[in-house]
Design a protein around this motif. Structure first.
Motif, PDB file in Angstrom:
ATOM      1  N   SER A  41      47.413  25.904  49.932  1.00 55.56           N
ATOM      2  CA  SER A  41      46.639  26.448  48.824  1.00 55.56           C
ATOM      3  C   SER A  41      47.267  27.732  48.297  1.00 55.56           C
ATOM      4  CB  SER A  41      45.201  26.725  49.274  1.00 55.56           C
ATOM      5  OG  SER A  41      44.426  27.224  48.203  1.00 55.56           O
ATOM      6  N   SER A  42      47.215  27.886  47.006  1.00 54.94           N
ATOM      7  CA  SER A  42      47.647  29.103  46.336  1.00 54.94           C
ATOM      8  C   SER A  42      47.061  29.070  44.933  1.00 54.94           C
ATOM      9  CB  SER A  42      49.179  29.185  46.300  1.00 54.94           C
ATOM     10  OG  SER A  42      49.595  30.484  45.925  1.00 54.94           O
ATOM     11  N   ILE A  65      45.762  22.044  47.150  1.00 55.84           N
ATOM     12  CA  ILE A  65      44.526  22.421  46.448  1.00 55.84           C
ATOM     13  C   ILE A  65      44.672  23.862  45.967  1.00 55.84           C
ATOM     14  CG2 ILE A  65      42.035  22.688  46.588  1.00 55.84           C
ATOM     15  CD1 ILE A  65      42.032  20.728  48.943  1.00 55.84           C
ATOM     16  N   ALA A  66      44.693  24.056  44.668  1.00 59.35           N
ATOM     17  CA  ALA A  66      44.823  25.401  44.112  1.00 59.35           C
ATOM     18  C   ALA A  66      43.549  26.205  44.369  1.00 59.35           C
ATOM     19  CB  ALA A  66      45.095  25.332  42.610  1.00 59.35           C
ATOM     20  N   CYS A  67      43.734  27.501  44.630  1.00 59.91           N
ATOM     21  CA  CYS A  67      42.582  28.376  44.858  1.00 59.91           C
ATOM     22  C   CYS A  67      42.989  29.821  44.661  1.00 59.91           C
ATOM     23  CB  CYS A  67      42.021  28.174  46.266  1.00 59.91           C
ATOM     24  SG  CYS A  67      40.625  29.261  46.657  1.00 59.91           S
ATOM     25  N   GLN A  68      42.274  30.520  43.804  1.00 61.92           N
ATOM     26  CA  GLN A  68      42.431  31.957  43.638  1.00 61.92           C
ATOM     27  C   GLN A  68      41.466  32.626  44.611  1.00 61.92           C
ATOM     28  OE1 GLN A  68      42.811  35.310  43.444  1.00 61.92           O
ATOM     29  NE2 GLN A  68      43.886  34.932  41.511  1.00 61.92           N
ATOM     30  N   ILE A  75      37.006  29.164  46.122  1.00 59.48           N
ATOM     31  CA  ILE A  75      37.043  29.031  47.578  1.00 59.48           C
ATOM     32  C   ILE A  75      36.067  27.949  48.038  1.00 59.48           C
ATOM     33  CG2 ILE A  75      36.607  30.224  49.768  1.00 59.48           C
ATOM     34  CD1 ILE A  75      37.494  32.819  48.353  1.00 59.48           C
ATOM     35  N   GLU A  76      34.916  27.905  47.430  1.00 57.75           N
ATOM     36  CA  GLU A  76      33.944  26.859  47.747  1.00 57.75           C
ATOM     37  C   GLU A  76      34.517  25.485  47.430  1.00 57.75           C
ATOM     38  OE1 GLU A  76      30.612  28.197  45.439  1.00 57.75           O
ATOM     39  OE2 GLU A  76      30.443  30.052  46.615  1.00 57.75           O
ATOM     40  N   ASN A  77      35.257  25.379  46.331  1.00 54.58           N
ATOM     41  CA  ASN A  77      35.896  24.115  45.975  1.00 54.58           C
ATOM     42  C   ASN A  77      36.987  23.753  46.979  1.00 54.58           C
ATOM     43  OD1 ASN A  77      36.588  21.919  43.889  1.00 54.58           O
ATOM     44  ND2 ASN A  77      38.537  22.995  44.094  1.00 54.58           N
ATOM     45  N   LEU A  78      37.747  24.759  47.435  1.00 58.67           N
ATOM     46  CA  LEU A  78      38.795  24.525  48.429  1.00 58.67           C
ATOM     47  C   LEU A  78      38.216  23.899  49.684  1.00 58.67           C
ATOM     48  CD1 LEU A  78      41.620  24.898  49.675  1.00 58.67           C
ATOM     49  CD2 LEU A  78      41.003  27.278  50.171  1.00 58.67           C
ATOM     50  N   LEU A 125      36.716  36.405  54.116  1.00 56.62           N
ATOM     51  CA  LEU A 125      35.393  36.320  54.741  1.00 56.62           C
ATOM     52  C   LEU A 125      34.640  35.105  54.226  1.00 56.62           C
ATOM     53  CD1 LEU A 125      32.935  37.310  56.339  1.00 56.62           C
ATOM     54  CD2 LEU A 125      32.407  38.851  54.428  1.00 56.62           C
ATOM     55  N   HIS A 126      34.647  34.902  52.921  1.00 57.29           N
ATOM     56  CA  HIS A 126      33.923  33.778  52.330  1.00 57.29           C
ATOM     57  C   HIS A 126      34.484  32.449  52.830  1.00 57.29           C
ATOM     58  CE1 HIS A 126      31.102  32.032  49.626  1.00 57.29           C
ATOM     59  NE2 HIS A 126      31.989  31.578  48.758  1.00 57.29           N
ATOM     60  N   LEU A 127      35.809  32.343  52.888  1.00 55.69           N
ATOM     61  CA  LEU A 127      36.436  31.110  53.368  1.00 55.69           C
ATOM     62  C   LEU A 127      36.076  30.843  54.821  1.00 55.69           C
ATOM     63  CD1 LEU A 127      38.289  28.689  53.176  1.00 55.69           C
ATOM     64  CD2 LEU A 127      40.259  30.222  53.435  1.00 55.69           C
ATOM     65  N   ALA A 128      36.130  31.880  55.642  1.00 54.06           N
ATOM     66  CA  ALA A 128      35.794  31.713  57.062  1.00 54.06           C
ATOM     67  C   ALA A 128      34.341  31.281  57.238  1.00 54.06           C
ATOM     68  CB  ALA A 128      36.064  33.003  57.820  1.00 54.06           C
ATOM     69  N   LYS A 129      33.447  31.903  56.475  1.00 53.01           N
ATOM     70  CA  LYS A 129      32.027  31.554  56.588  1.00 53.01           C
ATOM     71  C   LYS A 129      31.762  30.120  56.148  1.00 53.01           C
ATOM     72  CE  LYS A 129      28.806  34.407  55.359  1.00 53.01           C
ATOM     73  NZ  LYS A 129      28.001  35.353  54.528  1.00 53.01           N
ATOM     74  N   LEU A 130      32.422  29.683  55.085  1.00 51.99           N
ATOM     75  CA  LEU A 130      32.236  28.311  54.611  1.00 51.99           C
ATOM     76  C   LEU A 130      32.819  27.294  55.593  1.00 51.99           C
ATOM     77  CD1 LEU A 130      33.075  28.773  50.817  1.00 51.99           C
ATOM     78  CD2 LEU A 130      30.818  28.320  51.796  1.00 51.99           C
ATOM     79  N   ALA A 131      33.889  27.696  56.268  1.00 48.17           N
ATOM     80  CA  ALA A 131      34.513  26.794  57.239  1.00 48.17           C
ATOM     81  C   ALA A 131      33.768  26.776  58.570  1.00 48.17           C
ATOM     82  CB  ALA A 131      35.969  27.211  57.471  1.00 48.17           C
TER      83      ALA A 131
END
Length: 255
Positions: A41-42, A65-68, A75-78, A125-131
């Motif tokens: 991702s990038s 999967i692109a993600c800013q 990030i939610e889409n990722l 943080l958001h990515l970790a929490k969603l994962a």
């Protein structure tokens, strides 16, 4: 357990951000070669698709999967797209970072601070929490946050970046303590001067390089693979007893 099994990631699903080049690209490659299914991702889809296609040709199961990382919806889409393709998440590598300013903090503004903190701290943080719900179900789940030696000892001109990377180190420790009972390990890697496009303004500056090499015991610039090898250890069973740790890979610069 055989030595090879310590680094075996077969059946694991890994997300690596900032993976279109440099350290992130190298980490994605190492995890993929160890058997993981890798989501690269990038920011730009064409850039990560190029990397993914190159890795597929080497037999790595890979999805682009692109993600800013400053965009929370992205990030939610990722995460949702990763789960849609692979069903779960076992490894998260927060490598993407930004530093749009260079100079004293007094000359910076709050918009730069917000951008840096969004990408370098809030996004991870958001990515970790969603994962988290998927990591919790995984065996030997691992979150690896790529900080910097600037987060340990600040250098001139990178003040806001240093603040963000120090925050990322503490975020890793907090998550390690809170998520340890769920068998989720969270560790931090702090690279020194690594030869990437991101750090090019530093290693192409003769004055800065002279200052660095005057005090750094290993008299050379690091390579992305030097960080990728450490990330593989932390993602695999060979790092099963490591959590909340901060690993420097800096040629001894911070000694």
């Amino acid at each position: 357990m055989k030595m090879k099994e310590l680094f075996d990631l077969n059946g694991k699903v890994a997300i690596v951000t900032g993976a279109s080049k440099g350290i992130g690209e190298a980490i994605a490659y190492f995890l993929g070669r160890a058997g993981a299914k890798v989501v690269v991702s990038s920011r730009k889809q064409d850039a990560v698709e190029t990397v993914a296609q190159k890795y597929r040709e080497e037999g790595i199961e890979c999805t682009a999967i692109a993600c800013q990382m400053g965009d929370m919806e992205a990030i939610e889409n990722l995460v949702s797209e990763t789960v849609k393709v692979y069903g779960t998440i076992d490894i998260v590598v927060n490598n993407a970072a930004t530093n749009p300013v260079f100079g004293p903090i007094i000359e910076s503004d709050l918009s730069a601070y917000d951008k840096i903190m969004d990408v370098n701290v809030k996004g991870p943080l958001h990515l970790a929490k969603l994962a988290y719900p998927y990591l919790k179900k995984s065996e030997n789940a691992s979150v690896i946050n790529i900080s910097s030696v600037e987060g340990v000892t600040p250098g001139f001109g990178l003040g806001l970046y240093s603040v963000s990377k120090a925050s990322l180190i503490m975020l890793s420790k907090v998550l390690a303590k809170e998520w340890g009972p769920d068998s989720i390990r969270v560790n931090t890697i702090c690279p020194g001067l690594i030869k990437t496009k991101f750090s090019q303004p530093l290693w192409t500056n003769e004055k800065i390089m002279k200052q660095v090499m005057a005090v750094q015991p290993i008299k050379e610039i690091g390579k992305p693979k030097d960080i990728a090898g450490l990330a593989l250890m932390l993602a695999s069973k060979s790092g099963a007893y490591c959590t909340g740790a901060v690993f420097t890979a800096d040629g001894g610069l911070t000694i």
